[in-house]
Every structure is written in C-alpha cells, then in structure tokens.
Scaffold this motif. Structure first.
Motif, short mmCIF file in Angstrom:
data_model
loop_
_atom_site.label_atom_id
_atom_site.label_comp_id
_atom_site.label_asym_id
_atom_site.label_seq_id
_atom_site.Cartn_x
_atom_site.Cartn_y
_atom_site.Cartn_z
N PRO A 214 40.54 35.44 33.66
CA PRO A 214 40.08 35.96 32.37
C PRO A 214 38.63 35.57 32.03
O PRO A 214 37.90 36.37 31.42
CB PRO A 214 41.06 35.34 31.36
N ILE A 215 38.22 34.37 32.43
CA ILE A 215 36.84 33.96 32.13
C ILE A 215 35.84 34.84 32.88
O ILE A 215 34.88 35.35 32.31
CB ILE A 215 36.62 32.47 32.48
N LEU A 216 36.06 35.02 34.19
CA LEU A 216 35.11 35.82 34.97
C LEU A 216 35.11 37.28 34.52
O LEU A 216 34.09 37.96 34.57
CB LEU A 216 35.38 35.68 36.47
N HIS A 217 36.29 37.76 34.10
CA HIS A 217 36.37 39.14 33.59
C HIS A 217 35.57 39.27 32.31
O HIS A 217 34.84 40.26 32.11
CB HIS A 217 37.84 39.50 33.36
N ARG A 218 35.67 38.28 31.45
CA ARG A 218 34.92 38.30 30.19
C ARG A 218 33.41 38.20 30.44
O ARG A 218 32.61 38.93 29.83
CB ARG A 218 35.38 37.14 29.29
N PRO B 34 41.52 49.26 45.29
CA PRO B 34 41.24 48.11 44.41
C PRO B 34 39.76 48.01 44.10
O PRO B 34 38.91 48.53 44.84
CB PRO B 34 41.72 46.92 45.24
N SER B 35 39.45 47.34 43.02
CA SER B 35 38.05 47.16 42.65
C SER B 35 37.82 45.75 42.14
O SER B 35 38.75 45.03 41.78
CB SER B 35 37.64 48.19 41.59
N VAL B 36 36.57 45.36 42.11
CA VAL B 36 36.18 44.04 41.63
C VAL B 36 36.25 44.03 40.11
O VAL B 36 35.65 44.86 39.43
CB VAL B 36 34.77 43.68 42.11
N ALA B 37 37.02 43.08 39.58
CA ALA B 37 37.18 42.95 38.14
C ALA B 37 36.13 42.04 37.52
O ALA B 37 36.09 41.88 36.29
CB ALA B 37 38.57 42.42 37.81
N GLY B 38 35.31 41.42 38.36
CA GLY B 38 34.27 40.53 37.88
C GLY B 38 34.10 39.37 38.83
O GLY B 38 34.88 39.18 39.77
N MET B 39 33.05 38.60 38.62
CA MET B 39 32.83 37.38 39.40
C MET B 39 32.00 36.41 38.59
O MET B 39 31.34 36.80 37.62
CB MET B 39 32.16 37.70 40.75
N ASP C 140 37.37 42.29 28.43
CA ASP C 140 38.07 41.46 27.46
C ASP C 140 39.50 41.23 27.94
O ASP C 140 39.96 41.85 28.91
CB ASP C 140 38.05 42.06 26.05
N TYR C 141 40.20 40.34 27.27
CA TYR C 141 41.52 39.93 27.74
C TYR C 141 42.52 41.08 27.68
O TYR C 141 43.27 41.30 28.63
CB TYR C 141 42.02 38.76 26.89
N ARG C 142 42.53 41.82 26.60
CA ARG C 142 43.44 42.96 26.49
C ARG C 142 43.20 43.95 27.62
O ARG C 142 44.14 44.48 28.22
CB ARG C 142 43.26 43.65 25.13
#
Length: 358
Positions: free
Chosen positions: A319-323, A224-229, A328-330
């Motif tokens: 989704p917000i932290l990923h953006r 697994p990996s970090v998708a954002g924060m 992006d959402y897709r």
C-alpha cells in the motif's frame, strides 16, 4: 496504474455479492517463544481495513479467522469469493498454501495465488533457483540444515566477503535482524545456529548486496502490470543496511520511503520488466510484491518474492509504494479484487467512490 475494473471481460459473467476475508489474527507470543513468532499475522485493524475497502464497493463482507473452526465457518458463510490474507498456521514451509488448498478442494474462488505458487515463493531457496534458472538475476545463496554442512563455510567466503543469514522460509523480515550480516565463517556459523534454535528450520546464507533496496508491486493476471515501486533506505546511512525486523517495527523513525520519481528511468524500466517476468515465471495471480537489491555493479537482483503481501494501509510496503506511485488504498484493493473476479468470470455492481453502500 492497473485498473481491473476498467475493461469488460470476454466471458459470461456470474454475479458476486458475498465476500469473506480470511486471516490469522496477531497474538502475543507465549513465554519462551520468539517475540516475532506471529510477526506475519495481522492485527484486527488491518483485517477491518481490508473488509471496509471491499464493503465500499457494495459487497456483503464477513470475517473468518483461520482457527480450529475455520472449515465449518467458511462453509456456513458460503462466500462467492474469499479475500485471503491468511499466512497459515504452524511453521511449515507450505503454510501459506493451507487456505488456498482448502478453498480449491471446496471449489471456493479466492483472490491471490494458488497453493503451489504460495509454497514455492515462501521457500527463498526454491524461489531463487527457479528464477535463476530462467535468467532472472538473484544473489548467490546456500541452505544449511545441519552441523555437518558447516565445514563448507570457509569456501563460501572465498566467493564473497559478506553474507546475510536468514531463515529459509519466513516472511515479514522474521529472523532478519540488524546483526544478521556475517563477515567471516565464524560469524556465519553463529547466526546459522541462531536460526536453527529460534525457528527450527534451515538457514539461508545469501550473498550480501551493497546497493539500494527497491520494492515493486505487481497486480493482474494474463497481462499483469506494475502497481508502483519505491526505494527503501535508512534515515541514518551506514556501511551496512538491512531492512530488518527492527527497522520495520520502527519504520517511522528509521526508514525513508521514496517514490518512483526518485529512481532513474532506465533502472525503473528494468525493475518493472524483471518484476513482471518473475511474476509470470512463478505463475502468480492478482498481486505480489517483489524485493530487489542492487549489487556492486548496479544490477538489480531479486531477494524476495511475496505473493501474500501485507495490506495494512498504514505500514505495509505494497500500500505504501502504491500510494507513493499515485494510487490510493481503495484503488489498490479494488484492483486486486477486480483481478480475481475477472479470473473467475464474475462481476458485480460497484458503488462509486465517495458513496456508501446501502
């Protein structure tokens, strides 16, 4: 960023073409019910956003609400994979395991964690105990089920001067209000009894952590990996901050979200390591959101783990932290979907971004 579509799996592949999105549709509470009774459920706009993002990859997508006709309908749809965003029916602490357990019993593949991990993660006390036993920093907490246990409150305030009182097994900040902080045994008892009356479940009395709140997204499985924060803070700073129900409902006016570049690199690395460790310890799959608060010494402690995070492209934290982290959402939906398909040894022909499936 984690990209589950970027590498070839090492197992024979089965072709996937049909995906069903399983969900609980948000309702208006009946008179006399808590106004947050269906807070965890999704509006149709979120369900359609998830379905549209999946369809953009070329899948045939069906919708399937978890209602009285769910079992028959999902079998009729015969999906190759289920995109499960259903929170479960009723108010039991294992409700998020309902859909995964049924799908497992019917040998229907699905994205997300299995029933056991879902049930453990929804129970905040069990999650804290499990992570704490493995050396992951968590706040001190105690569960209160009945009036006879309230006599223990004064001793708790000998340990810490301030606590937050919340339901033991709820999500989406249900039961966490702007006044959920207690500075005395009397205040704690009042808030415990409110949880009992309102939600009919144990109250969790948890050490209040005065530092910043940061939430971390994780995607993937074996690696697994970090998708954002992102850092979550109030627009108007005060002595006490809770990312409460009121703040989430009025996030545009009350909350500020800042991306990972605003978090010191050393802390960012520490948060990522702890999030990935917790993800593995709880044996989560495909996606999760892990919430941290810093204590008085600046140590990040996990206050919540959500293996079924909200997926609204507008207001959900993942989704917000990923953006904010450059995605992006897709791409987020594609990463979660790809992770699940690889786990089941499935593949499909993707539609490039910007093109519409025919």
């Amino acid at each position: 960023m984690n990209d589950e579509f970027s590498s070839e799996p090492e197992v024979p592949l089965l072709c996937a073409s049909r995906i069903s999105v399983v969900y609980n549709l948000k309702k208006i509470p009946e008179r006399g019910e808590p106004d947050d009774k269906y807070e965890e459920y999704d509006p149709l706009s979120t369900v359609e956003a998830v379905a549209d993002a999946i369809a953009a990859f070329g899948f045939d997508v069906s919708l399937c609400e978890q209602d009285d006709g769910f079992h028959r309908r999902i079998l009729d749809q015969a999906p190759d994979l289920v995109a499960n965003i259903a929170e479960g029916r009723g108010n039991g602490r294992a409700r998020e395991a309902q859909v995964p357990c049924f799908l497992e019993s019917m040998s229907i593949p699905f994205w997300g964690s299995d029933g056991l991990s879902m049930a453990v993660a929804l129970d905040k006390l069990l999650t804290s105990r499990t992570l704490g036993s493995e050396g992951i920093p968590v706040p001190f907490s105690r569960s209160f089920r009945e009036a006879g246990e309230l006599s223990a409150l004064p001793a708790l305030f000998d340990l810490h001067s301030r606590y937050i009182v919340k339901p033991r097994y709820e999500g989406s900040s249900k039961g966490v209000f702007s006044d959920s902080v207690a500075d005395s045994p009397k205040e704690a008892e009042e808030k415990i009894r409110r949880i009992w009356r309102r939600y009919g479940q144990p109250a969790l009395v948890e050490e209040y952590l005065p530092g910043e709140e940061i939430t971390v997204g994780v995607t993937g499985n074996g690696h697994p990996s970090v998708a954002g924060m992102m850092r979550i803070s109030p627009v108007k700073a005060g002595e006490v901050f809770l990312y409460s129900l009121e703040e989430k409902r009025n996030y545009l006016e009350k909350i500020r979200y800042d991306g990972p570049e605003t978090i010191p690199p050393a802390l960012r690395d520490q948060l990522g390591r702890l999030a990935l460790a917790a993800f593995r310890i709880l044996e989560l799959m495909d996606m999760a959101r892990l919430d941290f608060r810093l204590d008085g010494d600046g140590i990040p402690r996990i206050i919540d783990v959500n293996p079924l995070p909200g997926l609204s492209p507008l207001y959900s934290d993942l989704p917000i932290l990923h953006r904010l982290s450059g995605g992006d959402y897709r791409g987020l939906i594609g990463t979660i979907l790809g992770s699940a398909l690889r786990r089941y040894g499935m593949t499909f022909q993707t539609v490039p971004a910007g093109r519409t499936a025919s």
